[in-house]
Design a protein around this motif. Structure first.
Motif, PDB file in Angstrom:
ATOM      1  N   UNK A  90       0.859  -1.182   0.000  1.00 18.01           N
ATOM      2  CA  UNK A  90       0.000   0.000   0.000  1.00 18.01           C
ATOM      3  C   UNK A  90       0.892   1.228   0.000  1.00 18.01           C
ATOM      4  N   UNK A  91       0.555   2.206  -0.871  1.00 15.81           N
ATOM      5  CA  UNK A  91       1.355   3.429  -0.934  1.00 15.81           C
ATOM      6  C   UNK A  91       0.431   4.587  -1.312  1.00 15.81           C
ATOM      7  N   UNK A  92       0.420   5.615  -0.508  1.00 15.56           N
ATOM      8  CA  UNK A  92      -0.399   6.808  -0.768  1.00 15.56           C
ATOM      9  C   UNK A  92      -1.871   6.465  -0.983  1.00 15.56           C
ATOM     10  N   UNK A  93      -2.371   5.541  -0.187  1.00 18.48           N
ATOM     11  CA  UNK A  93      -3.789   5.201  -0.264  1.00 18.48           C
ATOM     12  C   UNK A  93      -4.166   4.328  -1.437  1.00 18.48           C
ATOM     13  N   UNK A  94      -3.170   3.759  -2.138  1.00 20.39           N
ATOM     14  CA  UNK A  94      -3.424   2.870  -3.268  1.00 20.39           C
ATOM     15  C   UNK A  94      -2.679   1.558  -3.071  1.00 20.39           C
ATOM     16  N   UNK A  95      -3.185   0.521  -3.718  1.00 23.21           N
ATOM     17  CA  UNK A  95      -2.505  -0.772  -3.672  1.00 23.21           C
ATOM     18  C   UNK A  95      -1.652  -0.906  -4.930  1.00 23.21           C
ATOM     19  N   UNK A  96      -0.367  -1.200  -4.751  1.00 19.94           N
ATOM     20  CA  UNK A  96       0.570  -1.328  -5.853  1.00 19.94           C
ATOM     21  C   UNK A  96       1.262  -2.675  -5.789  1.00 19.94           C
ATOM     22  N   UNK A  97       1.807  -3.118  -6.931  1.00 16.50           N
ATOM     23  CA  UNK A  97       2.752  -4.230  -6.854  1.00 16.50           C
ATOM     24  C   UNK A  97       4.075  -3.809  -7.461  1.00 16.50           C
ATOM     25  N   UNK A  98       5.143  -4.282  -6.843  1.00 11.49           N
ATOM     26  CA  UNK A  98       6.494  -3.903  -7.201  1.00 11.49           C
ATOM     27  C   UNK A  98       7.176  -5.067  -7.906  1.00 11.49           C
ATOM     28  N   UNK A  99       7.740  -4.793  -9.075  1.00 13.77           N
ATOM     29  CA  UNK A  99       8.540  -5.813  -9.768  1.00 13.77           C
ATOM     30  C   UNK A  99       9.964  -5.304  -9.884  1.00 13.77           C
ATOM     31  N   UNK A 100      10.905  -6.201  -9.795  1.00 13.82           N
ATOM     32  CA  UNK A 100      12.311  -5.822  -9.844  1.00 13.82           C
ATOM     33  C   UNK A 100      12.865  -6.028 -11.246  1.00 13.82           C
ATOM     34  N   UNK A 101      13.218  -4.936 -11.911  1.00 17.99           N
ATOM     35  CA  UNK A 101      13.873  -5.007 -13.207  1.00 17.99           C
ATOM     36  C   UNK A 101      15.389  -4.981 -12.981  1.00 17.99           C
ATOM     37  N   UNK A 102      16.177  -5.035 -14.057  1.00 12.33           N
ATOM     38  CA  UNK A 102      17.629  -5.091 -13.929  1.00 12.33           C
ATOM     39  C   UNK A 102      18.191  -3.872 -13.199  1.00 12.33           C
ATOM     40  N   UNK A 103      17.788  -2.703 -13.651  1.00 15.49           N
ATOM     41  CA  UNK A 103      18.386  -1.484 -13.125  1.00 15.49           C
ATOM     42  C   UNK A 103      17.465  -0.667 -12.237  1.00 15.49           C
ATOM     43  N   UNK A 104      16.185  -1.046 -12.187  1.00 12.54           N
ATOM     44  CA  UNK A 104      15.255  -0.256 -11.392  1.00 12.54           C
ATOM     45  C   UNK A 104      14.061  -1.098 -10.960  1.00 12.54           C
ATOM     46  N   UNK A 105      13.406  -0.627  -9.931  1.00 12.06           N
ATOM     47  CA  UNK A 105      12.160  -1.247  -9.500  1.00 12.06           C
ATOM     48  C   UNK A 105      10.992  -0.526 -10.152  1.00 12.06           C
ATOM     49  N   UNK A 106       9.981  -1.284 -10.543  1.00  9.86           N
ATOM     50  CA  UNK A 106       8.831  -0.682 -11.208  1.00  9.86           C
ATOM     51  C   UNK A 106       7.576  -0.920 -10.387  1.00  9.86           C
ATOM     52  N   UNK A 107       6.762   0.124 -10.229  1.00  8.83           N
ATOM     53  CA  UNK A 107       5.512   0.047  -9.492  1.00  8.83           C
ATOM     54  C   UNK A 107       4.337   0.053 -10.463  1.00  8.83           C
ATOM     55  N   UNK A 108       3.352  -0.786 -10.177  1.00  6.78           N
ATOM     56  CA  UNK A 108       2.145  -0.847 -11.009  1.00  6.78           C
ATOM     57  C   UNK A 108       0.927  -0.776 -10.097  1.00  6.78           C
TER      58      UNK A 108
END
Length: 300
Positions: free
Chosen positions: A30-48
């Motif tokens: 949970x982040x800023x009142x929303x539900x997100x999922x985090x995936x780990x890419x090679x050089x950065x993390x991506x939030x969806x």
């Protein structure tokens, strides 16, 4: 940024919600009142973002985790969360699944109560089983009549062998007085459909054997499990326990899942298992084909 209150997100009925998420190797938070999922890419993390108001189910597969705060928001919005086996398929014969249902005294009960009104009456349960089979025949007719890919492979609804199989079964149903007889007639019809699909795709000497190891049998196994997963999720959302079957053995905990899956298996999984086997597709390609057809024909 305006904070969303999950309790305000229940306006969309579960039957009208658009999304089922299957996640692998991701962290749900949970982040800023929303539900997100985090995936780990090679050089950065991506939030969806997960639009929880329009989501029915979140299925957490291999390598996933979820925070307590995210779980609280999902539960408040009425989203069902489940940990499942790899591939997003709830395997009732392969691994144990842990389902979690939002705990709310206001969760709808009408589906469960409606189901139980007839279930303990043997005659009413038989009538519902017959209705299941009629719906199954109707779904086959609907899909095989309009699916262009099936027509391209020679599956034409007005072909004599297809008409004989479906019409013959349909005429038998009203005269059957036992669930066992209905199961036998259903099995005989499915056997006819196997023969039809094998003929259209040039699969000589096909016999249905889950242990056989040839592509058609392997794809049938795989596709059936996808149908079981869809059926299990549907029943889970409606709150109907999987043990209250109308066709399959009442001693099996997941028997109703098999009943519901049968509504879509012959229409979609069966022909495409043979077609994809003929084209020597990989398991992943077959999987994508079946899931695409489930979506296209609104199988859920």
């Amino acid at each position: 940024m305006e904070q969303l209150n999950p309790s305000d997100l229940k306006a969309i009925l579960h039957s009208k919600r658009a999304n089922i998420y299957y996640l692998e190797h991701a962290r749900v938070m949970q982040k800023d009142g929303r539900v997100l999922y985090l995936t780990e890419a090679k050089n950065e993390n991506q939030y969806w973002n997960i639009p929880i108001a329009n989501t029915t189910v979140v299925m957490l597969g291999t390598g996933t985790s979820i925070t307590q705060a995210a779980m609280r928001m999902l539960a408040s919005a009425g989203v069902l969360v489940g940990f499942c086996g790899g591939g997003g398929t709830p395997l009732f014969m392969g691994c144990e699944i842990e389902w979690m249902t939002p705990q709310s005294e206001y969760r709808p009960t009408e589906y469960m109560q409606g189901w139980m009104q007839f279930w303990f009456d043997d005659q009413k349960r038989l009538e519902v089983a017959k209705q299941f089979q009629l719906s199954r025949i109707e779904f086959i007719r609907k899909i095989w009549d309009k699916d262009r890919d099936l027509k391209a492979e020679g599956f034409y609804l007005d072909d004599l062998d297809i008409q004989n199989a479906l019409n013959g079964f349909e005429k038998k149903i009203p005269n059957l007085n036992k669930v066992g007889d209905l199961l036998l007639a259903e099995a005989a019809t499915t056997k006819q459909l196997y023969k039809i699909a094998a003929t259209r795709t040039g699969s000589k000497d096909f016999s249905r054997n889950p242990e056989q190891g040839d592509l058609a049998n392997d794809f049938l196994n795989h596709g059936n499990y996808l149908a079981y997963g869809l059926a299990a999720t549907t029943l889970w959302v409606l709150g109907i326990p999987h043990g209250f079957a109308v066709m399959h053995g009442k001693t099996r905990r997941g028997a109703l899942v098999f009943d519901v899956a049968d509504l879509i298996k012959d229409a979609v999984v069966l022909p495409y298992a043979f077609i994809c086997a003929k084209e020597k597709m990989t398991e992943q390609e077959f999987r994508q084909q079946v899931l695409q057809k489930f979506t296209e024909h609104r199988a859920a």
